[in-house]
Design a protein around this motif. Structure first.
Motif: not given
Length: 428
Positions: A183-195
């Motif tokens: 779950a934490a990895a998915v949230v961080n991956s989503g933020l990195l894609l937003m960046a």
């Protein structure tokens, strides 16, 4: 009456004035002046002993502080010679232990502030070295150095730091796959894609020549996107620390119990005010060395016959990621991959969603045209890296093979920047 006389002294066998039990109470009050004069040097000795213990804990105890003399040596070389290559090298090595100790002081302060403020402190001081170097470079108008050094920090954290952690943890626990919370990895991956999206649109707008006002629309879009990214990161902090903190609990309940036991053993080694004082001292010293480091980049590039892009993307992030590198490997070897991901991927999220937009806003205030157009080569490197890491994390498991793959990917990226000619070198 005999019983009453025996109750006169303190229960512990001492009077309330700290006098021995054989001395009457009135006698202690008669000599209160002499006790006061004795307390002053005692308090001074106690303060000096506390300061010496703090210096030993922060400076002398850590083996990495053997590199501290390189910092003053860089300052001396700056004024005695014009050998920019040596000045850059000594500054780079001298900042490395300061970055690690800065992370240590932040962790100590987080013991007293609690998880919410502690998370904000980690967001601020966790990448303090990169922030200070970026602000100095931005002040000198070296926009490309700022962009490439921040990009390099993201690439280093996601590929090199995480790869070394997976490799070390996988070798130690070679009989099974290591498990972490997806779950934490998915949230961080989503933020990195937003960046990546925030960095991609200004670059695409620039290279397709589709701007309404050439040069101005790209800068305006970058500043607007930076403000949106800062709001998104603040929302992420609230989501992580307040809204869904249970989302980031360890996968295994048995592991959670072990974590609780280890938390009970983890106690602060220095006091609250000592942590604040060390943060101020270390930040000031990093700021001083960062000035000499940034001034020597161009000369070091010519002296070592090395591209500025390679120095900014590969060499500078090694210094800023010293603390993350050591912590991520240590926690991975202890089978605490949730913390490892929080260190490596969390640091990349901080840089991409907080530090890069923050530098754009600071440049806006300074009157510098810092934007999110990182050029096509850099943007493509970040986009592919985020995709590779996201695929590596989607199963929620890690092993030494995945770690080796990430390290090899980083070597490809580093070699690419070594042969890369920066088309925007005129912005330096």
């Amino acid at each position: 009456m005999g019983n009453v006389e025996k109750m006169d002294p303190d229960i512990n066998g001492e009077g309330f004035d700290d006098s021995p039990p054989c001395v009457p109470k009135m006698q202690g009050f008669e000599h209160i002046g002499s006790l006061h004069t004795f307390a002053q040097p005692y308090s001074l000795r106690r303060t000096l002993r506390r300061i010496s213990m703090s210096i030993y804990t922060v400076i002398l105890k850590a083996k990495i502080n053997m590199l501290l003399p390189f910092g003053p040596s860089a300052v001396i070389l700056h004024y005695l010679t014009e050998k920019h290559g040596w000045i850059f090298f000594f500054s780079l090595v001298g900042i490395t232990p300061l970055a690690e100790r800065l992370g240590y002081a932040t962790e100590q302060l987080a013991y007293y502030t609690g998880p919410t403020i502690g998370g904000l402190l980690n967001a601020t001081f966790g990448n303090a070295t990169e922030m200070i170097i970026s602000i100095y470079a931005l002040k000198n108008g070296m926009i490309r150095v700022v962009q490439q050094s921040l990009l390099g920090s993201i690439l280093s954290n996601m590929l090199l730091v995480l790869g070394c952690a997976f490799l070390s943890g996988g070798i130690v626990h070679s009989n099974r796959d290591l498990v972490f919370n997806k779950a934490a990895a998915v949230v961080n991956s989503g933020l990195l894609l937003m960046a990546v999206m925030g960095l991609m649109f200004p670059a695409v707008l620039h290279f397709t020549h589709s701007e309404v006002h050439f040069g101005k629309s790209e800068l305006s879009l970058s500043r607007f996107s930076s403000c949106v990214m800062l709001v998104a990161y603040a929302s992420y902090l609230f989501f992580q620390l307040k809204g869904r903190h249970k989302l980031y609990s360890p996968v295994d309940e048995g592991e959670k119990e072990n974590d609780d036991d280890s938390d009970e053993e983890d106690i602060p080694e220095i006091t609250l005010w000592e942590s604040v004082a060390w943060l101020a001292v270390l930040t000031a010293w990093v700021s001083i060395l960062s000035g000499y480091l940034v001034d020597a980049i161009q000369g070091a590039s010519e002296a070592m016959n090395m591209p500025v892009a390679f120095i900014s993307v590969v060499l500078l992030p090694i210094v800023g990621n010293a603390a993350e590198h050591a912590s991520a490997i240590m926690f991975a070897m202890k089978d605490k991959l949730d913390i490892t991901l929080g260190v490596a991927i969390g640091s990349s999220t901080q840089i991409s969603m907080f530090l890069i937009p923050f530098c754009v806003v600071i440049g806006w205030i300074m009157g510098k045209e810092m934007d999110l157009n990182f050029q096509l080569f850099e943007t493509a490197s970040l986009f592919i890296t985020v995709l590779v890491v996201a695929f590596m994390l989607q199963e929620g498991t890690a092993n030494y093979f995945k770690g080796l793959m990430l390290i090899l990917c980083y070597l490809i990226v580093a070699a690419s920047f070594f042969v890369h000619i920066d088309p925007a070198a005129s912005k330096l």
